[in-house]
Design an enzyme around this catalytic site. Sequence first.
Site, short mmCIF file in Angstrom:
data_model
loop_
_atom_site.label_atom_id
_atom_site.label_comp_id
_atom_site.label_asym_id
_atom_site.label_seq_id
_atom_site.Cartn_x
_atom_site.Cartn_y
_atom_site.Cartn_z
N CYS A 170 12.78 10.82 8.54
CA CYS A 170 12.59 10.36 9.92
C CYS A 170 13.86 10.51 10.75
O CYS A 170 13.79 10.57 11.98
CB CYS A 170 12.11 8.92 9.93
SG CYS A 170 13.11 7.82 8.93
N GLU B 283 8.18 15.98 16.27
CA GLU B 283 8.71 15.74 14.93
C GLU B 283 7.96 16.64 13.95
O GLU B 283 6.75 16.53 13.81
CB GLU B 283 8.56 14.29 14.53
CG GLU B 283 9.16 13.98 13.17
CD GLU B 283 9.04 12.52 12.77
OE1 GLU B 283 10.00 12.00 12.19
OE2 GLU B 283 7.99 11.92 13.05
N LYS C 173 0.85 -1.19 0.00
CA LYS C 173 0.00 0.00 0.00
C LYS C 173 0.89 1.24 0.00
O LYS C 173 1.46 1.62 1.02
CB LYS C 173 -0.93 0.05 1.22
CG LYS C 173 -2.05 1.10 1.04
CD LYS C 173 -2.55 1.68 2.31
CE LYS C 173 -1.70 2.80 2.84
NZ LYS C 173 -1.73 4.04 2.01
#
Length: 505
Positions: free
Chosen positions: A304, A401, A194
């Site tokens: 990240c 973040e 996906k």
Amino acid sequence: MTVAVAEITVPTTGKKISVPTGLFINNKFVSSVDSPDKIDCVNPATEEFLASVVAGSAKDIDVAVAAAREAFNTTWGKHVSGFERSKLINKLADLIERDAEDLAALETLNNGKPLKIARDFDIGDSIGCLRYYAGWADKIVGQSIEIDPSTKFAFTKNEPIGVCGQIIPWNYPIQMWAWKVAPALAAGCTIVMKPSEFTPLTALKLSELIVEAGFPPGVVNTVPSLGSVGGAALSLHKGVDKVAFTGSTVTGRKIQKAAADSNLKKVSLELGGKSPHLIFESADLDQAANWAALGILYNTGQDCTAGSRLYVQESIHDKFVEILVGKAKELTVGDGFDEKVGGGPVVSKVQYDKVWSYIESGKQQGAKLVLGGEKRSSKGYYVDPTIFTNITPEMKIVQDEIFGPVLSVGKFKTEEEAIKLANDTTYGLAAGLHSNDANQCMRVANALDAGTVWVNQYNMLYNNVPFGGKKQSGIGRELGSHALDEYISVKAIQWNYGEKLEWPL
């Protein structure tokens, strides 16, 4: 029903690239079994519409999982040798290398990153990743274990875990596809992929190459879908043996819970980070500034591992910030088809609004803005390099973040204080330090609570080096031989050839 093919024009050359817009199941592009919904793809540099693709439903996930299970039980899994898997993965790598220019153009159009970076770094690394795991495919071996040489023997078999749901993010669409697909195929697993709803185009184009490479139907299936639909369905599906996810910690928690609530499927999670980057007074300041700039500005900070918390020793703080601001100003941010550009827009309006909300928060909470922080008036989801100093630990720009080119710069006096500041986070994905004191490098690297620690460099990843997080940055490892473990189930076979059992006990 015939599925439409989108013709997407590369602005610099006028070349048209054909992209299938359906779901890829059993080596065919098909419509949804029950959903009329579409996903619109937008060029973040211009805000212009690119194409619409079919948005898969939960029932489409059922169909894809069934196709993957059939392939696993018949033409893949334990039914094909490592030599054959290796040959097919290498063929796939060759095809991606052949089509690198078109794939890079699609990546730039749909994601916004510079063409040269998409082509030379993301796709170049993805080709290397596939070839690395192709080399592993026929070398996945078990152990022989001595029990009693006169009567018993045991051995282990490393078997493919089965059908794998793989959910990838929008920041590195092709590279994350390769990181997930390569070890899974090498181990003998089948896949339901996906891609992110923001960047599905390259995953669909890569699916064409799966067919051309010669993979049997059902081995790799691609279902573009909203995360709340397709991602949730994969996580809850009892026919899925393992889910691999890269994305936010919030979503990772939902996936882990769904895995537990369904069939206790294996889960690997590569999640968020708020990575610290330490600059000690003995460091080469010019080089450290280059790496610090790369750490927060590469991929427009949509990474990240972004080194978004920079702590500089007090004695060199002002001088280093001056050097760093100069470096950040040298980066050209613009349309990725311009070869002079080193940074593009953020991926979407959603991400643009999120990043700007953090910049405004930094201003309101009293951080000092030394670079950036002003919106452009032109089209495109652009956020220019932004640097804050005079930060405090409770500020949102220090805690959260952001996933954009926004850097918080703080100070420390001692090594012990630097380590304490660095580890003061719920995340543990990555960290970096710069020092010319070898003993200090070793002490601090050992003390930093992160899955990856860079010394006198930052943001460098290699296909043969494991990557993954600690704390709330995830579970499991990508890359290196360790990634194969995420797709393997170890079976122990114990063979008695000499002991006679007396009965009754």
